[in-house]
Motif scaffolding. Structure first.
Motif, PDB file in Angstrom:
ATOM      1  N   MET A 160      49.775  52.368  47.113  1.00  0.00           N
ATOM      2  CA  MET A 160      48.676  52.229  48.064  1.00  0.00           C
ATOM      3  C   MET A 160      47.734  51.094  47.658  1.00  0.00           C
ATOM      4  SD  MET A 160      48.596  54.313  50.751  1.00  0.00           S
ATOM      5  CE  MET A 160      46.871  54.362  51.172  1.00  0.00           C
ATOM      6  N   VAL A 219      46.449  47.743  49.809  1.00  0.00           N
ATOM      7  CA  VAL A 219      45.019  47.829  50.124  1.00  0.00           C
ATOM      8  C   VAL A 219      44.295  46.593  49.586  1.00  0.00           C
ATOM      9  CG1 VAL A 219      42.878  49.046  49.575  1.00  0.00           C
ATOM     10  CG2 VAL A 219      44.871  50.341  50.337  1.00  0.00           C
ATOM     11  N   THR A 220      44.591  46.221  48.341  1.00  0.00           N
ATOM     12  CA  THR A 220      43.924  45.052  47.749  1.00  0.00           C
ATOM     13  C   THR A 220      44.425  43.755  48.362  1.00  0.00           C
ATOM     14  OG1 THR A 220      45.523  45.143  45.923  1.00  0.00           O
ATOM     15  CG2 THR A 220      43.367  46.163  45.563  1.00  0.00           C
ATOM     16  N   GLY A 270      43.413  43.683  52.084  1.00  0.00           N
ATOM     17  CA  GLY A 270      41.954  43.613  52.053  1.00  0.00           C
ATOM     18  C   GLY A 270      41.468  42.229  51.655  1.00  0.00           C
ATOM     19  N   LEU A 308      35.827  48.147  50.154  1.00  0.00           N
ATOM     20  CA  LEU A 308      37.091  48.058  49.434  1.00  0.00           C
ATOM     21  C   LEU A 308      37.031  48.852  48.132  1.00  0.00           C
ATOM     22  CD1 LEU A 308      39.914  46.780  49.475  1.00  0.00           C
ATOM     23  CD2 LEU A 308      38.962  44.835  48.232  1.00  0.00           C
ATOM     24  N   MET A 332      37.413  52.560  48.873  1.00  0.00           N
ATOM     25  CA  MET A 332      38.796  52.925  49.165  1.00  0.00           C
ATOM     26  C   MET A 332      39.629  52.985  47.896  1.00  0.00           C
ATOM     27  SD  MET A 332      40.831  53.840  51.554  1.00  0.00           S
ATOM     28  CE  MET A 332      42.598  54.069  51.776  1.00  0.00           C
ATOM     29  N   ALA A 346      43.790  48.691  56.281  1.00  0.00           N
ATOM     30  CA  ALA A 346      43.908  48.866  54.834  1.00  0.00           C
ATOM     31  C   ALA A 346      43.033  49.950  54.242  1.00  0.00           C
ATOM     32  CB  ALA A 346      43.595  47.532  54.135  1.00  0.00           C
ATOM     33  N   THR A 347      42.086  50.480  54.983  1.00  0.00           N
ATOM     34  CA  THR A 347      41.169  51.416  54.327  1.00  0.00           C
ATOM     35  C   THR A 347      41.046  52.743  55.069  1.00  0.00           C
ATOM     36  OG1 THR A 347      39.287  50.338  55.402  1.00  0.00           O
ATOM     37  CG2 THR A 347      39.844  49.577  53.211  1.00  0.00           C
ATOM     38  N   THR A 391      43.628  55.186  57.030  1.00  0.00           N
ATOM     39  CA  THR A 391      44.852  55.566  56.317  1.00  0.00           C
ATOM     40  C   THR A 391      44.583  56.609  55.237  1.00  0.00           C
ATOM     41  OG1 THR A 391      44.592  53.761  54.721  1.00  0.00           O
ATOM     42  CG2 THR A 391      45.830  53.281  56.732  1.00  0.00           C
ATOM     43  N   TYR A 417      47.176  59.371  53.264  1.00  0.00           N
ATOM     44  CA  TYR A 417      47.313  59.332  51.802  1.00  0.00           C
ATOM     45  C   TYR A 417      46.946  60.685  51.189  1.00  0.00           C
ATOM     46  CZ  TYR A 417      46.209  58.371  46.929  1.00  0.00           C
ATOM     47  OH  TYR A 417      46.142  58.445  45.569  1.00  0.00           O
ATOM     48  N   ALA A 425      49.905  48.173  58.054  1.00  0.00           N
ATOM     49  CA  ALA A 425      48.797  47.390  57.502  1.00  0.00           C
ATOM     50  C   ALA A 425      48.966  45.911  57.830  1.00  0.00           C
ATOM     51  CB  ALA A 425      48.721  47.591  55.990  1.00  0.00           C
TER      52      ALA A 425
END
Length: 629
Positions: free
Chosen positions: A95, A99-100, A103, A131, A134, A262-263, A266, A270, A345
């Protein structure tokens, strides 16, 4: 295995948020600072987080280890301990990787989108904090730390949705998102408490919960699973707690991309995957989750077919795609659900960013028919938007095909043909409303010359990178039927996900059906909108255009009724009953005091009389006492 890197994945964007906030306050109070400084801090810190995550990913890939890092003891009471501890297992790093990365790309995009905005520095402070929140959620070792990140993304969404707070509608939209999510958050925290006591307080970290899950009665586990999913319904905008998501489009487009790709939204998927050890034992709750997902997917797709705001169409598409993810995790196909989170994403971030680029070129016009009337030439935006539309429609070999098809196949394998039917019809609607959007905005003739518009490289670069992901990301879980290794399923084997086991002919047939259905949706969209007269725009009328009047229903049942109750409590209970009683008591004391007032009237003769009476009473008492002896 202990590592110092986990906390720095979180601290990198968090430090960026603190620095940008401090410099923004300085620029307001003292001297304006250049946007470049805020932009560098805002984009470099997420990239550092990505590099640190990538390093851990490579370490896990090489040596198959699980990383832990305990920062400090937060609470220690009578052997009950909550550690500020982070976990870097395969699920968390999977994840955190996208995400990073996604993001970071959205942060780069925001540099161009927010250029010359007076709140530029403040925006990046909020963005970095979002960010970081998350990442706390994703890397948490226990549900209490997860809840900190869970609440953090909620607060940041409020700040960013209502970013332009001088417009009252934006503030209302932010309040709506915040309040609706509080309902879900209550369910989440009650679920954690229920599970903790059901496991006889054996521990709050995920490892302890998984090891002791057999200690709890199945009924209590089902209750805990349901309550946790209430939290997911709020955070991931599923029926009935979805109403905040379309209104969240009030914020700047970069935040729409970050929330949807991305955040925040979702997080619910998760969380269910993280509690896989719980949901594996309560299949009825899993089925409930799947049906909520299917209903949400279909409901949102139907509404999207009549929307005219480009960002709201994409918002409903997010709700619909999240529904697919919950179908998968509810049926126990956790890796399939998370794979769709991964592919989604890329193409959803790209779709929002492409929409934002067009909106920016048209002076913030968001009605798709008005955008068509004043269309500008943006070749990179048009091409990447088309790639995103094809990907979300599930056309091979684009990424959305592989992830969505796996979910539909899972429902079919389970023998739940109602779920499968709802999913396949949603796929038809998805292809229809997404290509409706594309044909109207980019293709349908408008009778005017198309003007060229320059697009900042900070906007086009992320679009191109995400387009590559939207095309090729699906091959990371290339199906075994085509000779693929299904790397995502292998990577997430800790979740004990169900696997597809069906004949090749059945799997081929399901894939063909999915493609044909999507193609039919595209064909219908082309017939209706390929040559649509944009000078005669559609309106959001009828029951579908008014979103089935759910907002009006909620306003009547919850908002107006609570206002009526509050008004009754204020004007009747408080003002007349409570205040009336207190004022009556006060009045009686005042009247009683007035009646006694004659005793103290400043007249010496009266005081002499009181003294005489007092002395006489004392003399009489003493005399009576002496006579009695």
């Amino acid at each position: 295995m202990n590592t110092p890197y986990l906390v720095w994945i979180i601290l990198a964007p968090l430090i960026g948020a603190i620095l940008n906030a401090g410099f923004y306050v300085y620029s307001i109070k003292r001297k304006p600072l250049p946007e470049l400084m805020f932009a560098l801090i805002g984009t470099i810190t997420p990239f550092i987080a990505f590099l640190l995550t990538l390093n851990l990913f490579l370490d896990i890939k090489a040596s198959d280890v699980i990383f832990h890092q305990s920062v400090f003891t937060w609470l220690d009471i009578n052997n009950f301990t909550i550690e500020m501890k982070f976990l870097g297992d395969k699920l968390a790093i999977f994840m955190a990787m996208f995400v990073t990365f996604v993001g970071w790309l959205i942060h780069i995009y925001a540099v161009g989108y927010m250029k010359n905005d007076e709140g530029f520095g403040k925006f990046f402070a909020y963005f970095n904090l979002f960010l970081a929140s998350m990442l706390i959620l994703v890397l948490a070792d226990n549900p209490i730390i997860l809840f900190i990140g869970w609440e953090g993304v909620g607060v940041c969404s409020y700040l960013l949705i209502s970013f332009y707070y001088t417009d009252a509608q934006n503030v209302i939209a932010g309040n709506k998102a915040f309040i609706v999510n509080r309902v879900g958050d209550l369910g989440f925290i009650l679920g954690v408490i229920t599970l903790f006591f059901a496991l006889h307080k054996t521990g709050l970290d995920f490892a302890s919960m998984e090891a002791n899950i057999g200690l709890a009665p199945s009924g209590v586990l089902a209750l805990a699973g349901f309550l946790l999913f209430v939290g997911a319904m709020g955070k991931s905008a599923q029926v009935p707690l979805y109403v905040w998501l379309p209104d969240a489009m009030a914020g700047p487009t970069p935040i729409s991309a970050l929330i949807h790709a991305a955040t925040m939204v979702t997080a619910g998927v998760y969380m269910v995957a993280r509690f896989h050890f719980l949901y594996t034992g309560v299949e009825n709750v899993g089925v409930f989750i799947s049906y909520i997902g299917a209903i949400s997917a279909l409901f949102a797709a139907i509404i999207a077919t009549r929307q005219t705001d480009i960002k709201k169409i994409l918002a409903y598409s997010t709700m619909s795609q999240l529904g697919y993810m919950f179908i998968a995790v509810g049926l126990g196909f956790y890796s399939s659900g998370l794979f769709h989170v991964f592919t989604h994403a890329f193409f959803k971030a790209m779709l929002f960013m492409g929409a934002g680029a067009a909106i920016l070129a048209l002076h913030h016009e968001q009605n798709i028919f008005k955008m068509a009337q004043h269309r500008v030439y943006q070749p990179i935006v048009k091409a990447t938007f088309l790639i995103g539309v094809i990907a979300i429609s599930g056309i091979p070999p684009f990424s959305g095909f592989f992830s969505k098809d796996a979910i539909l196949a899972a429902a079919f394998q389970k023998g739940d043909y109602v779920l499968y039917g709802m999913g396949i019809f949603t796929a038809f609607l998805t292809a229809f409303y997404m290509f409706r959007l594309y044909f109207v905005v980019f293709v349908a003739p408008n009778g005017h010359d198309v003007h060229h518009a320059s697009t900042d490289k900070t906007i086009t670069f992320p679009l191109i990178v995400l387009a590559i992901g939207a095309v090729f990301a699906g091959f990371l879980n290339f199906p075994a039927i085509f000779g693929g290794g299904e790397q995502v399923n292998v990577w997430l084997e800790q979740l004990n996900s169900h696997e597809l086991h069906m004949s090749h002919s059945t799997e081929y047939l399901l894939m063909l059906t999915s493609v044909v259905v999507a193609a039919m949706g595209i064909l219908v969209a082309y017939k209706m909108y390929g040559n649509f007269d944009v000078s005669k725009p559609e309106t959001e009328d009828g029951i579908i255009g008014h979103k089935f009047y759910v907002d009006e229903f909620y306003d009547l049942v919850f908002v107006k009724s609570l206002k009526s109750v509050s008004r009754f409590l204020d004007e009747v209970i408080d003002a007349k009953v409570i205040d009336g009683f207190l004022m009556l008591v006060c009045k009686e004391f005042i009247d009683f005091g007035k009646k006694l007032a004659f005793l103290q009237n400043a007249n010496v003769r009266f005081y002499a009389l009181y003294m005489l009476i007092g002395m006489s009473c004392a003399f009489l008492y003493l005399y009576t006492t002496l006579i009695g002896q």
